[in-house]
Design an enzyme around this catalytic site. Structure first.
Site, short mmCIF file in Angstrom:
data_model
loop_
_atom_site.label_atom_id
_atom_site.label_comp_id
_atom_site.label_asym_id
_atom_site.label_seq_id
_atom_site.Cartn_x
_atom_site.Cartn_y
_atom_site.Cartn_z
N ARG A 96 31.24 55.88 5.19
CA ARG A 96 30.13 57.40 4.95
C ARG A 96 28.66 57.40 4.53
NH1 ARG A 96 31.97 62.09 2.03
NH2 ARG A 96 30.21 64.30 2.10
N ASN A 150 37.61 64.91 10.12
CA ASN A 150 35.33 64.79 10.79
C ASN A 150 35.16 63.73 11.78
OD1 ASN A 150 34.77 67.51 9.70
ND2 ASN A 150 34.34 67.20 7.91
N CYS A 172 38.35 73.53 9.78
CA CYS A 172 37.54 73.37 8.77
C CYS A 172 37.53 74.86 7.81
CB CYS A 172 36.10 73.88 9.52
SG CYS A 172 34.17 73.56 8.32
N TYR A 256 25.82 74.35 7.69
CA TYR A 256 25.21 74.06 7.94
C TYR A 256 24.26 73.39 9.13
CZ TYR A 256 28.94 70.54 6.14
OH TYR A 256 30.16 69.76 6.18
#
Ligand code: G6P
Length: 442
Positions: A96, A150, A172, A256
Site C-alpha cells: 500500500r 479493497n 463498505c 472520497y
C-alpha cells in the site's frame, strides 16, 4: 442453518478482526454463530495468533459458545461455511505504501482505492479473490461471500464477471459513516436519518436525505457547506467544500469525492504528508503496531477504542447487520455493492453498483433509483469504465488494458504519465503480479 452458523474470515489476522468479533457477540441472540474460523497466510501467522487469542478472550468474557479456530489452511476452513468474509491485503501495508508513494513522484495522487494505487491493489487482489471463489464453489457452494477487501467495487465487479459465485456482496463503511456524519451535523440520533444511496464504491452519493421520513436534503447541503462539518473518515482529509459547488451539485458527495473535485488541493496535502508524517499506509503501520501491542495484553478482552483511529469505523456494523439480515430474512434496507439489475439506469445491468437494497435471505434486492442526476452521471460512468478495464487487466495480465485503465482514471492526467507510473509500479509489485510477467514462449 439450525445447526448454528459457520463463519470464515479470510485475512483473519487483520487488526480489524476485533470489530467483527464484537459485532457477532452483540448479535448472538439473533445470529447464533457456532464456529468462527480466522484464516491467514504464513506471513500473517504472528498477527493471527495475537488477534485470535484476543478474539477467544472476547468470546469467553461474553460467555458464549462460539468456537474460534485459527488456521493457515484456507480450504480446511472453508468446508461447509455459511458466510465467508474477506478482509485481506495482498502484499500487506508495504505494498500500500508503494501504491501511495510512487504516483506522487509523478504529481499524481496514489490512493489505495481510487487512483493508480487502487488499480494496483485491484491487479494484486483480483486473481486471489478468484481463487477463493473457486474454493468456495467446491467446498461451500451455498455460502455467501461478503467482501471488504479493497477496491471493494472493482473486486465485486470481478467476482460477478469472472467467477461462478453469485452469492457475493461487496461491503463498505462509507455509507454508514455518511449517515452518522449527517446525523451529527443535524444534531439528531442516526436512527432518525435515512439516505438514498446510489453510485459505486467510494463513489457513492446521497441522492436524498430524510429525517423521520421527511426530506431534509437542502438542510444537509447547507450543513455540509459549513467548514466545521468535515463529514469525512479518519483516512481522508476533511478539506472543506466550496459551498456554492455543493449547492449546485444538489446531492451529498462522500469523503472520497474530494479526490475528484479537489484534486490539486488533495495532492498538495498528500505531498506534504509524504514528506512529514508519511503516507496513510505509513501512518497506519504505526497505528497497527500500537494496536497489536494492546492486543497482546492477556487482560484485554474487549475491542480497544484505539481501533477507531483506523478508517474502517462501523465496519463490523456493516458486516454483521448484513449477515444478520440475510440469515434472518430481515428485509431491511442497507447500502451494499451488488449486481445493478437495472437499479441505476445509466449503468449496465450486470455491473456492480453501491445502492440501497432490501436484504433478504436470497441476498440484496437493489432498489431502483432511475437515472443518476446529470451532474454526477458522467463521473460515475467513467469510474465504472475504469473498474471494468482494470478487472479485465487483472484477469488477463494484458499490459495494454492496464495502461488503458491507468489512463482513464480521472486522477491521471495523460497517457504518457500513465505509462511511466504503470511501468514503475509493475516493477515494484512484480512478485504479486505473475499474470504480467509470464515467460515468453520461444
Ligand atoms: C475507509 C474505507 C475503507 C478503507 C479504510 C482505510 O473506511 O471505506 O474502504 O479500507 O477507510 O482506513 P485506513 O485506516 O486503513 O487508512
Amino acid at each position: 442453518m439450525t445447526k448454528g452458523i459457520k463463519i470464515v474470515t479470510i485475512g483473519g489476522g487483520s487488526s480489524y478482526t476485533p470489530e467483527l468479533v464484537e459485532g457477532f457477540i452483540k448479535r448472538y441472540d439473533e445470529l447464533p454463530i457456532r464456529e468462527l474460523w480466522l484464516v491467514d497466510i504464513p506471513e500473517g501467522q504472528e498477527k493471527l495468533n495475537i488477534v485470535g487469542a484476543l478474539a477467544k478472550r472476547m468470546v469467553e468474557k461474553a460467555g458464549l459458545p462460539i468456537e474460534v479456530h485459527l488456521t493457515l489452511d484456507r480450504r480446511a476452513a472453508l468446508k461447509d461455511a455459511d458466510f465467508v468474509t474477506t478482509q485481506f491485503r495482498v502484499g500487506l501495508l508495504d505494498a500500500r505504501a508503494k501504491d501511495e508513494r510512487i504516483p506522487l513522484k509523478y504529481g499524481v495522487i496514489g490512493q489505495e482505492t481510487n487512483g493508480p494505487g487502487g488499480l494496483f491493489k485491484g491487479l494484486r487482489t483480483i486473481p486471489v479473490i478468484l481463487e477463493i471463489c473457486k474454493d468456495i464453489e467446491e467446498l461451500c457452494p451455498d455460502a455467501w461471500l461478503i467482501n471488504f477487501t479493497n477496491p471493494a467495487g472493482m473486486v465485486t465487479e470481478a467476482v460477478l464477471r469472472y467467477s461462478n459465485i453469485r452469492k457475493v456482496v461487496g461491503l463498505c463503511n462509507v455509507p454508514i459513516g455518511m449517515r452518522m456524519g449527517i446525523a451529527k451535523a443535524l444534531d439528531v440520533d442516526a436512527s432518525r436519518v435515512q439516505v438514498d444511496f446510489a453510485g459505486l464504491n467510494h463513489m457513492v452519493y446521497g441522492l436524498n436525505v430524510y429525517l423521520d421520513g421527511v426530506s431534509v436534503l437542502p438542510q444537509v447541503v447547507e450543513a455540509m457547506a459549513d467548514p466545521s462539518n468535515a463529514m469525512t473518515m479518519k483516512n481522508i482529509s476533511g478539506l472543506s467544500w466550496e459551498p456554492d459547488f455543493l449547492r449546485g451539485l444538489g446531492v451529498i458527495p462522500c469523503g472520497y469525492h474530494r479526490y475528484y473535485y479537489k484534486t490539486s488541493e488533495m495532492l498538495a496535502e498528500e505531498l506534504e504528508a509524504a514528506e512529514t508524517k508519511g503516507t496513510r499506509a505509513e501512518v497506519v503501520k504505526q497505528v497497527e503496531k500500537e494496536l497489536f501491542e494492546l492486543y497482546k495484553d492477556p487482560n484485554l478482552a474487549i475491542k480497544p477504542p484505539q481501533l477507531e483511529k483506523r478508517g474502517g469505523a462501523y465496519y463490523s456494523d456493516a458486516a454483521c447487520n448484513l449477515i444478520n439480515s440475510i440469515y434472518n430474512d430481515k428485509r431491511d434496507i442497507q447500502p451494499v455493492n451488488t449486481r445493478n439489475n437495472g437499479a441505476i439506469a445509466s449503468i449496465e445491468d450486470d455491473s456492480a453498483v453501491e445502492v440501497n437494497c432490501v436484504i433478504t435471505k436470497e441476498g440484496p434486492k437493489p432498489i431502483a433509483v432511475g437515472d443518476l442526476p446529470v451532474a454526477v452521471r458522467g463521473l460515475v460512468q467513467q469510474i465504472k469504465s475504469f473498474e471494468r478495464v482494470a478487472a479485465e487487466a487483472a484477469v488477463t495480465g494484458d499490459y495494454n488494458k492496464a495502461l488503458l485503465a491507468m489512463t482513464i482514471n480521472p486522477l491521471v492526467p495523460t497517457d504518457k504519465i500513465a505509462k511511466e507510473i504503470l511501468d514503475e509500479m509493475l516493477e515494484a509489485h512484480k512478485e504479486y503480479l505473475p499474470q504480467f510477467f509470464q515467460p515468453v514462449e520461444a
